[in-house]
Write an enzyme that holds these catalytic residues in place. Structure first.
Site, PDB file in Angstrom:
ATOM      1  N   ASP A  10     101.950 142.767  72.116  1.00  0.00           N
ATOM      2  CA  ASP A  10     103.197 142.851  72.009  1.00  0.00           C
ATOM      3  C   ASP A  10     103.930 141.503  72.632  1.00  0.00           C
ATOM      4  OD1 ASP A  10     105.767 144.375  71.793  1.00  0.00           O
ATOM      5  OD2 ASP A  10     105.538 144.676  74.099  1.00  0.00           O
ATOM      6  N   ASP A  12     107.664 141.046  73.762  1.00  0.00           N
ATOM      7  CA  ASP A  12     108.787 141.366  74.570  1.00  0.00           C
ATOM      8  C   ASP A  12     108.190 142.114  75.821  1.00  0.00           C
ATOM      9  OD1 ASP A  12     111.378 140.036  73.526  1.00  0.00           O
ATOM     10  OD2 ASP A  12     110.757 141.636  72.229  1.00  0.00           O
TER      11      ASP A  12
END
Length: 223
Positions: A10, A12
């Site tokens: 991922d 953020d």
């Protein structure tokens, strides 16, 4: 025994500590449109894509004079500026990815953020060359927790979903990866509030992960 061939990150909250930037941009842009931006409602938007966030606030406080697409671009531009100019690197993540590459894992990125944010993050960390595939939910029918972005990323990496590790810091992201049939590693980063019950493994921080994760979770490198 399933051989793990890829690690999908991922973005953020995993590569960069940028979630605070999204909150700041959201507050500044929507407040300028006379939207009453509250912490409670901001919590509801955390797992949304930027078009979903913009629509969310517009439905609560309709504004005039600016189209939703223009407002969304304002938020994204603010976030990119903050990423480029503020200190937001997650400690140890670059060395961690380099270790995985040295073990011949394919490296992917799957994010709910718009695609224009991805180069800003990768350039900020100097890790663009380490990624074999990147994907944005901007091009998917739905963002996380829908698993489509993880299926797309596995396809770009030319691996099966079950051959992938996924590193996530949010419940919706972990849920998306689990629905895709991937092995989930929760990156907690000291966040005691993170719900990581559905994760298969856990990483507290990347600086220590070489010792307590690579020997345990990453047990099937492609050598």
């Amino acid at each position: 025994m399933i051989i793990k061939k890829a690690v999908i990150f991922d973005m953020d909250g995993v590569l960069v500590d940028s979630e605070k930037f999204w909150k700041q941009a959201e507050f500044e842009v929507f407040s300028s449109l006379e939207v009453n931006v509250t912490d409670e409602w901001c919590d509801e938007t955390k797992s949304m894509t930027t078009p979903e966030v913009t629509k969310f606030w517009f439905e609560k406080f309709p504004w005039t004079g600016k189209k939703l697409e223009e407002v969304e671009r304002m938020v994204v531009s603010k976030v990119i500026s903050l990423i480029e100019n503020e200190n937001c690197q997650i400690p140890g993540v670059k060395a961690f990815i380099e270790t995985l590459k040295a073990q011949n894992f394919k490296i992917g990125l799957a994010t709910n953020s718009p695609s224009v944010v991805i180069p800003a993050v990768l350039n900020k960390l100097g890790i663009h060359h380490l990624f074999d595939a990147v994907s944005s939910a901007e091009f998917e029918p739905k963002g996380k927790p829908d698993p489509s972005i993880y299926y797309t990323t596995a396809g770009k990496l030319n691996v099966k979903p079950e051959e992938c590790f996924v590193i996530e810091d949010s419940y919706s992201g972990m849920l998306a990866a689990k629905h895709a049939g991937m092995t989930v590693i929760a990156f907690t980063n000291g966040n005691a509030q993170l719900n990581f019950e559905i994760a298969d493994h856990r990483i507290e921080n990347f600086e220590d992960a070489h010792l307590n994760i690579l020997d345990k979770a990453f047990i099937y490198p492609l050598n």
